[in-house]
Design an enzyme around this catalytic site. Structure first.
Site, PDB file in Angstrom:
ATOM      1  N   ASN A  10       0.872  -1.174   0.000  1.00 13.53           N
ATOM      2  CA  ASN A  10       0.000   0.000   0.000  1.00 13.53           C
ATOM      3  C   ASN A  10       0.909   1.224   0.000  1.00 13.53           C
ATOM      4  O   ASN A  10       1.480   1.575   1.024  1.00 13.53           O
ATOM      5  CB  ASN A  10      -0.889  -0.053   1.261  1.00 13.53           C
ATOM      6  CG  ASN A  10      -1.723   1.203   1.435  1.00 13.53           C
ATOM      7  OD1 ASN A  10      -1.785   2.063   0.539  1.00 13.53           O
ATOM      8  ND2 ASN A  10      -2.372   1.325   2.582  1.00 13.53           N
ATOM      9  N   TRP A  11       1.052   1.822  -1.173  1.00 14.88           N
ATOM     10  CA  TRP A  11       1.996   2.945  -1.288  1.00 14.88           C
ATOM     11  C   TRP A  11       1.458   4.225  -0.652  1.00 14.88           C
ATOM     12  O   TRP A  11       2.181   5.203  -0.538  1.00 14.88           O
ATOM     13  CB  TRP A  11       2.345   3.183  -2.770  1.00 14.88           C
ATOM     14  CG  TRP A  11       3.114   2.064  -3.409  1.00 14.88           C
ATOM     15  CD1 TRP A  11       3.537   0.898  -2.813  1.00 14.88           C
ATOM     16  CD2 TRP A  11       3.569   1.987  -4.773  1.00 14.88           C
ATOM     17  NE1 TRP A  11       4.220   0.113  -3.716  1.00 14.88           N
ATOM     18  CE2 TRP A  11       4.259   0.762  -4.936  1.00 14.88           C
ATOM     19  CE3 TRP A  11       3.459   2.827  -5.885  1.00 14.88           C
ATOM     20  CZ2 TRP A  11       4.833   0.371  -6.146  1.00 14.88           C
ATOM     21  CZ3 TRP A  11       4.024   2.441  -7.094  1.00 14.88           C
ATOM     22  CH2 TRP A  11       4.706   1.221  -7.218  1.00 14.88           C
ATOM     23  N   LYS A  12       0.177   4.229  -0.308  1.00 16.71           N
ATOM     24  CA  LYS A  12      -0.475   5.425   0.275  1.00 16.71           C
ATOM     25  C   LYS A  12      -0.212   6.652  -0.605  1.00 16.71           C
ATOM     26  O   LYS A  12      -0.102   6.515  -1.817  1.00 16.71           O
ATOM     27  CB  LYS A  12      -0.015   5.612   1.724  1.00 16.71           C
ATOM     28  CG  LYS A  12      -0.207   4.339   2.560  1.00 16.71           C
ATOM     29  CD  LYS A  12      -0.073   4.557   4.029  1.00 16.71           C
ATOM     30  CE  LYS A  12      -0.298   3.239   4.762  1.00 16.71           C
ATOM     31  NZ  LYS A  12      -0.231   3.364   6.199  1.00 16.71           N
ATOM     32  N   HIS A  96      -9.600   1.352   4.677  1.00 13.88           N
ATOM     33  CA  HIS A  96      -8.337   1.477   5.406  1.00 13.88           C
ATOM     34  C   HIS A  96      -8.550   2.401   6.604  1.00 13.88           C
ATOM     35  O   HIS A  96      -9.334   3.344   6.528  1.00 13.88           O
ATOM     36  CB  HIS A  96      -7.244   2.027   4.481  1.00 13.88           C
ATOM     37  CG  HIS A  96      -5.892   1.983   5.112  1.00 13.88           C
ATOM     38  ND1 HIS A  96      -5.472   2.933   6.004  1.00 13.88           N
ATOM     39  CD2 HIS A  96      -4.892   1.080   5.021  1.00 13.88           C
ATOM     40  CE1 HIS A  96      -4.252   2.611   6.425  1.00 13.88           C
ATOM     41  NE2 HIS A  96      -3.884   1.492   5.842  1.00 13.88           N
ATOM     42  N   GLU A  98      -6.948   4.755   7.744  1.00 12.01           N
ATOM     43  CA  GLU A  98      -6.741   6.184   7.476  1.00 12.01           C
ATOM     44  C   GLU A  98      -7.987   6.786   6.827  1.00 12.01           C
ATOM     45  O   GLU A  98      -8.297   7.951   7.037  1.00 12.01           O
ATOM     46  CB  GLU A  98      -5.481   6.365   6.612  1.00 12.01           C
ATOM     47  CG  GLU A  98      -4.217   6.165   7.452  1.00 12.01           C
ATOM     48  CD  GLU A  98      -3.060   5.513   6.718  1.00 12.01           C
ATOM     49  OE1 GLU A  98      -3.021   5.548   5.479  1.00 12.01           O
ATOM     50  OE2 GLU A  98      -2.185   4.948   7.413  1.00 12.01           O
ATOM     51  N   GLU A 168      -5.696  -4.858  10.449  1.00  8.41           N
ATOM     52  CA  GLU A 168      -4.662  -3.858  10.699  1.00  8.41           C
ATOM     53  C   GLU A 168      -4.958  -3.128  12.007  1.00  8.41           C
ATOM     54  O   GLU A 168      -5.748  -2.172  12.019  1.00  8.41           O
ATOM     55  CB  GLU A 168      -4.616  -2.843   9.550  1.00  8.41           C
ATOM     56  CG  GLU A 168      -4.309  -3.451   8.202  1.00  8.41           C
ATOM     57  CD  GLU A 168      -3.684  -2.438   7.251  1.00  8.41           C
ATOM     58  OE1 GLU A 168      -2.628  -2.741   6.695  1.00  8.41           O
ATOM     59  OE2 GLU A 168      -4.246  -1.335   7.096  1.00  8.41           O
ATOM     60  N   GLY A 174       2.246   2.215  10.798  1.00  8.19           N
ATOM     61  CA  GLY A 174       3.218   3.286  10.647  1.00  8.19           C
ATOM     62  C   GLY A 174       3.907   3.678  11.947  1.00  8.19           C
ATOM     63  O   GLY A 174       4.590   4.697  12.018  1.00  8.19           O
ATOM     64  N   GLY A 235       2.735  -1.136   4.293  1.00 10.82           N
ATOM     65  CA  GLY A 235       2.835   0.287   3.958  1.00 10.82           C
ATOM     66  C   GLY A 235       4.276   0.686   3.732  1.00 10.82           C
ATOM     67  O   GLY A 235       4.848   0.469   2.656  1.00 10.82           O
ATOM     68  N   GLY A 236       4.896   1.241   4.761  1.00  8.00           N
ATOM     69  CA  GLY A 236       6.252   1.792   4.664  1.00  8.00           C
ATOM     70  C   GLY A 236       7.262   0.887   3.980  1.00  8.00           C
ATOM     71  O   GLY A 236       8.033   1.343   3.124  1.00  8.00           O
TER      72      GLY A 236
END
Ligand code: PGA
Length: 251
Positions: A10-12, A96, A98, A168, A174, A235-236
């Protein structure tokens, strides 16, 4: 029943076009020949088409990070499932944390989006997870049960089998604070029970449940070894070739 693991990046809202293409090309080379796991990357929507084009013919699928549920029309700023499909998308991340917590997306909205994604023949990756205060209050399962029931309401058994759920824990996203393999397995097993209760054992055994939250190439192996963990939403550590490849290889 053996479920094929799915490792999705997930590159966000990260990377430039040039950096996205460089990462896609790098992964394409590095992951060539790895056929025992499903691999996907989810770039920002404006990069979905060029990244899908760069990855064409490879073993890496492409997903989007969100979608709107209407087919077309006066919905300024939104993108339809048909448009995503048109440019080579196979997966769509929905709900998600976020989006749930920063953009106020409810499980009701996630539900209509889930239906839209399934109707178009794409695979929804539906995220669920508790806040730290909810875990500390002992309400993790209750919170996830509500998100699960809300997000999958009205989804038929055959469609449910195609869905991917990403557990998650919000406190692990993160933050570098990864859930222990035991904490992850406990919730994954509980989610599988929820599927069995709402559907049946066969459906429960078919659904892939990914873990997400500070997964990296060092902790992935232990988490992915748990019987109810069927992959990772990363993610990261998905923003560079080496750590993401490390996670893929751990699977
Ligand atoms: P993280 O993000 O790996 O950077 O914790 C995971 C996610 O939000 O999907």
């Amino acid at each position: 029943m053996t479920r094929r693991l799915l490792i999705a990046g997930n590159w966000k809202m990260n990377l430039s076009l040039a950096a996205s293409l460089e990462l896609a090309e790098g992964l394409k080379k590095a992951a060539a020949g790895i056929n025992n796991v499903d691999i996907a990357v989810c770039p920002p929507s404006v990069y979905v088409q060029p990244v899908a084009a760069a990855l064409k013919g490879s073993n890496i699928g492409v997903g989007a990070q969100n979608v709107y549920f209407e087919k077309e029309g006066a919905f300024t700023g939104e993108i339809s499932v048909g448009m995503l499909k048109d440019v080579g998308c196979q997966y769509v991340i929905l709900g998600h944390s976020e989006r749930r917590h920063i953009l106020g997306e409810s499980s009701e909205i996630v539900n209509v989006k889930t239906h839209a994604v399934l109707a178009a023949g794409l695979i929804p990756i539906v995220c669920v997870g508790e806040l730290l205060k909810e875990r500390e209050a002992g309400t993790t399962e209750l919170v996830i049960r509500k998100q699960f029931d809300g997000s999958f309401s009205g989804v038929a058994a055959d469609d449910m089998k195609k869905c991917v759920i990403a557990y998650e824990p919000v406190w692990a996203i993160g933050t570098g604070k990864v859930a222990t393999p035991e904490q992850a397995e406990e919730v994954h097993a509980a989610i599988r029970k929820m599927i069995e209760k709402n559907y049946n054992k066969e459906v429960a055994e078919s659904v892939r449940i990914q873990y997400g939250g500070s997964v990296n190439d060092k902790n992935a192996k232990e988490i992915l070894a748990k019987p109810n963990v069927d992959g990772a939403l990363v993610g990261g550590a998905s923003l560079k070739v080496d750590p993401f490849l490390g996670i893929i290889k751990s699977a």
